[in-house]
Design an enzyme around this catalytic site. Structure first.
Site, PDB file in Angstrom:
ATOM      1  CG  HIS A   1      -1.807  -1.116   1.415  1.00 31.33           C
ATOM      2  ND1 HIS A   1      -1.635  -2.079   2.381  1.00 31.33           N
ATOM      3  CD2 HIS A   1      -2.935  -1.467   0.746  1.00 31.33           C
ATOM      4  CE1 HIS A   1      -2.620  -2.960   2.309  1.00 31.33           C
ATOM      5  NE2 HIS A   1      -3.413  -2.631   1.317  1.00 31.33           N
TER       6      HIS A   1
ATOM      7  CD  GLN B   1     -13.552  -5.550  -1.816  1.00 30.84           C
ATOM      8  OE1 GLN B   1     -13.817  -4.379  -2.054  1.00 30.84           O
ATOM      9  NE2 GLN B   1     -12.321  -6.021  -1.960  1.00 30.84           N
TER      10      GLN B   1
ATOM     11  CG  ASP C   1      -5.349  -7.226  -5.478  1.00 30.18           C
ATOM     12  OD1 ASP C   1      -5.956  -8.164  -4.969  1.00 30.18           O
ATOM     13  OD2 ASP C   1      -4.518  -6.536  -4.837  1.00 30.18           O
TER      14      ASP C   1
ATOM     15  CE  LYS D   1       6.843  -6.035   2.098  1.00 30.80           C
ATOM     16  NZ  LYS D   1       7.270  -6.011   3.480  1.00 30.80           N
ATOM     17  CB  SER D   2      -1.240 -10.262   1.050  1.00 28.03           C
ATOM     18  OG  SER D   2      -2.596 -10.473   1.388  1.00 28.03           O
ATOM     19  CB  SER D   3      -4.148  -7.161   4.641  1.00 28.40           C
ATOM     20  OG  SER D   3      -3.879  -5.920   4.039  1.00 28.40           O
TER      21      SER D   3
END
Ligand code: AMP
Length: 279
Positions: free
Chosen positions: A37, A61, A149, A183-185
């Site tokens: 982000h 979503q 994404d 990287k990802s939440s």
């Protein structure tokens, strides 16, 4: 840096900035911010007078059995990070501020039916709806999205073209951990063993890139990638596919620009990764 909770407050701030002739950049996020982000926010900071970050876990979503409730949230941390990156505003609405019930949806169906859209049938309808709303609330000159994404980015570009949003869409490269994991939440869901197992996604990406450069057919590229994931006991493939970069429809060979994308369950956590190949 300012924080707004409602559409009205946000609109009023934006109106004043516009009156002053300032350019506005928007970074839509679901919060729990990380360096992926941050790279979007930094790019937005470089290219606009005003940086707006939206921080909203968008319920529309998520499918009924997905992780809406469990999705990680830490607004205080997000807020400090945005301030440090020089953002001017975080828009952090509650779902009640964003949606009446029932409400209208925006859908770009053709591109939403393959890849993640197969497993998550309402996902992109929710994404297109919330992004359209954010575009109408913030009226940015530019909006920033990650290649992480990639299907989402392709759908947003098509939505902007089809619905004549006067907004420049800026795609930003995937930011990875030192060992390659995108990287990802959602990486916070992984335990120690799963975190190690999750490396099969980035290893498959690397392999795919090597094989595709040698001119292999889709079938061969995908077979090599799948073999790497299937060798990992904690991993289960949702899909590994090669699609046309614009239409998101499957292709046999990389004769035009393609996207090679995958979703893989590591335990209960569904992770995605991809690479683009330009002809
Ligand atoms: P999310 O909060 O997961 O909805 O992501 C918000 C934006 O950040 C989307 O445009 C994502 O594609 C982007 N993003 C998330 N992770 C990464 C990453 N590892 N690298 C680059 N962009 C990312």
């Amino acid at each position: 840096m300012q924080v707004t909770k409602t559409v009205e407050e946000t609109r009023n701030l934006v109106k004043n900035w516009k009156k002053e002739g300032k350019s506005i950049g928007l970074v839509p996020t679901m919060g729990f911010l990380h360096e992926g982000h941050a790279s979007l926010i930094q790019r937005c900071r470089e290219e606009n007078d005003i940086v707006v970050v939206s921080d909203f876990v968008n319920p529309t979503q998520f499918g009924p059995t997905e992780d809406l409730e469990a999705y990680p949230r830490d607004f205080a941390r997000d807020s400090a990070l945005c301030e440090g990156l020089g953002a001017d505003l975080i828009f952090n609405p509650e779902p009640e501020n964003m949606y009446s019930n029932p409400h209208a949806f925006v859908n770009i169906d053709l591109l939403s039916e393959t890849l993640c859209g197969k497993t998550r049938p309402i996902h992109f309808k929710g994404v297109c709806t919330v992004v359209s709303k954010l575009f109408n609330i913030v009226a940015p000159d530019r909006a920033y999205f990650g290649q992480k994404d990639a299907q989402q980015l392709a759908i947003i570009r098509k939505m902007v073209e089809d619905l004549n949003f006067d907004i420049q869409i800026v795609g930003c490269p995937i930011v990875r951990e030192a060992d390659g994991l995108a990287k990802s939440s959602r990486n916070t869901y992984l335990d120690e063993n799963e975190r190690k197992a999750a490396l099969c996604l980035s290893r498959a990406v690397k392999k795919g890139q090597e094989v595709i450069h040698a001119g292999a057919a889709a079938q061969d590229v995908l077979t090599e990638m799948k073999a790497i994931i299937e060798a990992e006991p904690l991993a289960e493939i949702d899909y590994v596919s090669m699609v046309d970069a614009l239409t998101m429809q499957p292709v046999e060979k990389a004769e035009k620009d393609v996207l090679v994308a995958m979703a893989v369950y590591i335990g209960k956590t569904r992770l995605i990764d991809n690479f683009s190949y330009e002809v």
